[in-house]
Motif scaffolding. Structure first.
Motif, PDB file in Angstrom:
ATOM      1  N   HIS A   1      41.007  -0.222 -17.693  1.00 45.64           N
ATOM      2  CA  HIS A   1      39.927   0.400 -18.284  1.00 45.64           C
ATOM      3  C   HIS A   1      40.069   1.102 -19.376  1.00 45.64           C
ATOM      4  O   HIS A   1      40.937   1.966 -19.444  1.00 45.64           O
ATOM      5  CB  HIS A   1      39.342   1.146 -17.120  1.00 45.64           C
ATOM      6  N   LYS A   2      39.232   0.920 -20.267  1.00 49.19           N
ATOM      7  CA  LYS A   2      39.207   1.579 -21.755  1.00 49.19           C
ATOM      8  C   LYS A   2      38.162   2.755 -21.629  1.00 49.19           C
ATOM      9  O   LYS A   2      36.888   2.263 -21.546  1.00 49.19           O
ATOM     10  CB  LYS A   2      39.034   0.480 -22.933  1.00 49.19           C
ATOM     11  N   LEU A   3      38.417   3.740 -22.068  1.00 50.06           N
ATOM     12  CA  LEU A   3      37.542   4.878 -22.322  1.00 50.06           C
ATOM     13  C   LEU A   3      37.544   5.283 -23.762  1.00 50.06           C
ATOM     14  O   LEU A   3      38.587   5.995 -24.265  1.00 50.06           O
ATOM     15  CB  LEU A   3      37.762   6.005 -21.244  1.00 50.06           C
ATOM     16  N   PHE A   4      36.860   5.053 -24.562  1.00 56.27           N
ATOM     17  CA  PHE A   4      36.450   5.379 -26.003  1.00 56.27           C
ATOM     18  C   PHE A   4      35.798   6.553 -26.233  1.00 56.27           C
ATOM     19  O   PHE A   4      34.703   6.665 -25.785  1.00 56.27           O
ATOM     20  CB  PHE A   4      35.809   4.108 -26.773  1.00 56.27           C
ATOM     21  N   LEU A   5      36.390   7.474 -27.172  1.00 57.22           N
ATOM     22  CA  LEU A   5      35.795   8.633 -27.435  1.00 57.22           C
ATOM     23  C   LEU A   5      35.310   8.713 -28.917  1.00 57.22           C
ATOM     24  O   LEU A   5      36.230   8.679 -29.991  1.00 57.22           O
ATOM     25  CB  LEU A   5      36.661  10.003 -27.176  1.00 57.22           C
ATOM     26  N   HIS A   6      34.156   8.400 -29.344  1.00 54.47           N
ATOM     27  CA  HIS A   6      33.469   8.237 -30.510  1.00 54.47           C
ATOM     28  C   HIS A   6      32.822   9.372 -31.034  1.00 54.47           C
ATOM     29  O   HIS A   6      32.128   9.957 -30.426  1.00 54.47           O
ATOM     30  CB  HIS A   6      32.401   6.957 -30.420  1.00 54.47           C
ATOM     31  N   PHE A   7      33.226   9.944 -32.438  1.00 52.19           N
ATOM     32  CA  PHE A   7      32.481  10.832 -33.189  1.00 52.19           C
ATOM     33  C   PHE A   7      31.814  10.402 -34.269  1.00 52.19           C
ATOM     34  O   PHE A   7      32.018   9.292 -34.786  1.00 52.19           O
ATOM     35  CB  PHE A   7      33.750  11.868 -33.278  1.00 52.19           C
ATOM     36  N   PHE A   8      31.090  11.470 -34.766  1.00 50.64           N
ATOM     37  CA  PHE A   8      30.213  10.798 -35.938  1.00 50.64           C
ATOM     38  C   PHE A   8      29.132   9.732 -35.759  1.00 50.64           C
ATOM     39  O   PHE A   8      29.326   8.719 -36.559  1.00 50.64           O
ATOM     40  CB  PHE A   8      31.027  10.688 -37.323  1.00 50.64           C
TER      41      PHE A   8
END
Length: 465
Positions: free
Chosen positions: A268-275
């Motif tokens: 399972h992939k958990l992406f943390l995106h900013f901006f």
């Protein structure tokens, strides 16, 4: 004027951490000495503990350990729990004023703050508070939750967003050792999500995660946490925030470390995106089919501005974790925008600022999130409670509290029985607690939470003292 030859009678509406901390502050005050203080804690649910029971992710036993300290407060003989009673429906402020010298409201915040972008009403767009209530076994939400989306977006960069993302990314079997009820396990066991994308409008230095909560994301053997190196950026305001806050710096360092490491092969992939600022939830045939964000950039102060560059993300569900909101309390003023009862250090204000001299509602107080808004950690409500109780006691010394018509503890019981209002007690909680533990023991777990209100009520055996 309060009769100071008898115990000070105080009603606290809401038996979550804020209300229990207020009771504790009263018990620790000089007022607790002769002639003493007598406190009734009113709770809408059949069980106490509020946010701890119904707002904390089930895989956070460390936070749930706060219940041990709250238990010690409720064990005190001068504190009485009256559960399964709904303020505004079962009883009113006028009713409370018949029996108490003062009333403290600590009703918390359990609704989602609005996010005003197109598409929020689409099927597949959910408020985080509702999802949290579901996986925490709240009796007033549906028993099933739609978990058909393979790719999911979570909007927000606070601890609630992390909780929601982590629960969505974990497997049902990972969460089975916790207290989740059978319906939640079945839902999560069949959850189809394999990608979870968390979106923040600003940068790593502005994230509201606590360091420990953030690092816990990486502990799951099934979750690969991924951060894009291009999202690691700081301006002068961000650097200042890192220098002046150890927590901010720890969060930034953790995110930096994740950005430069190789991506592993956890399923399972958990992406943390900013901006990435949410611009629109995209729909087709009334259902979520994507999320459009606008890329932002730092402006030098730690704030951001839009760049006019947009990106569409392939997701089939969106969870909005942009903050909790308190709900209006009958017979009290309410600031709709702030989501709080107007107050000054816990004393409820009758009139808004600018409408003449400030006037306080007599002997009426607030504490916790209904007082200051849903910010800070659970422990911060202790300071709220101490401030509110100090002002209540100051008002008592000045003769500003209520003179109740029926200040005896028995009068309240007669009132409830006269209205045929069945209620649960602290002794009933012990019985419910033992019942939940017995359910867990049969499965090799610490406890299994009971969901149905009727089942909670039955296990509490409210007819027993």
């Amino acid at each position: 004027m309060t009769d100071q030859t008898r115990p000070l009678r105080v009603a606290i509406v809401g038996a979550g951490p804020a209300g229990i901390y207020a009771a504790d502050a009263l018990m620790k005050s000089d007022t607790a000495q002769d002639p003493g203080v007598s406190i009734d804690l009113y709770e809408r649910m059949p069980a106490p503990f509020g946010l701890i029971r119904y707002g904390v992710a089930p895989d956070h036993p460390r936070i749930k350990g706060i219940i041990t300290a709250l238990h010690k407060v409720l064990d005190k003989p001068n504190i009485r729990l009256l559960g399964n009673l709904d303020y505004g429906t079962d009883f009113t402020l006028d009713d409370l004023n018949r029996f108490y010298d003062a009333v403290i409201f600590s009703t918390g915040a359990n609704a989602d703050r609005a996010l005003n972008i197109p598409g929020v009403d689409l099927d597949g767009s959910y408020g985080a508070a509702d999802f949290v209530s579901w996986y925490d076994g709240h009796p007033d939400v549906p028993r099933e939750w739609p978990l058909e989306a393979e790719k999911v977006a979570v909007l927000g960069v606070g601890n609630v967003a992390l909780d929601v993302a982590r629960v969505l990314a974990k497997t049902g079997d990972e969460l089975l050792p916790t207290e989740i009820p059978p319906n939640v396990y079945e839902g999560l066991r069949n959850n189809k999500a394999v990608e979870v994308h968390v979106f923040g409008r600003r940068g790593p230095a502005q994230a509201k995660f606590t360091p420990l909560e953030l690092r816990e994301l990486d502990h799951s053997p099934t979750i690969e946490v991924i951060v894009d190196p291009e999202d690691i950026d700081y301006d002068e305001g961000s650097e200042h925030a890192r220098r002046t806050s150890k927590q901010v710096d720890m969060v930034a360092n953790t995110l930096q470390d994740w950005a430069i490491r190789d991506v592993g092969n956890r399923p399972h992939k958990l992406f943390l995106h900013f901006f990435e600022s949410p611009h629109e939830i995209l729909g087709e045939d009334g259902k979520v089919v994507g999320l459009r964000t606008e890329r932002t950039e730092l402006d030098g102060t730690g704030n951001v501005r839009g760049t006019g560059k947009y990106r569409d993300w392939d997701v089939q569900a969106v969870y909005r974790a942009v903050g909790y909101l308190s709900q209006n309390i009958a017979q009290l003023p309410f600031d709709e925008q702030a989501g709080t009862v107007p107050n000054e250090a816990g004393r409820v204000l009758e009139n808004e600022a600018g409408d003449g001299p400030q006037r306080f509602m007599p002997h009426t107080y607030v504490t916790g999130w209904i007082k200051r808004g849903p910010v800070g950690l659970i422990g911060h409500t202790k300071g709220d409670a101490n401030e509110t109780v100090a002002n209540l006691l100051e008002d008592r010394s000045a003769g500003r509290l209520n003179t109740p018509e029926e200040p005896s503890e028995d009068a309240v019981v007669k009132f409830l029985e006269g209205k045929q209002l069945p209620y649960t007690t602290w002794q009933g909680w012990y019985r419910l607690d033992a019942h939940e533990r017995s359910l867990g023991e049969a499965e090799g777990r610490e406890r299994v939470k009971v969901v149905e209100r009727e089942d909670m009520f039955r296990a509490s055996e409210p007819h027993k003292a």
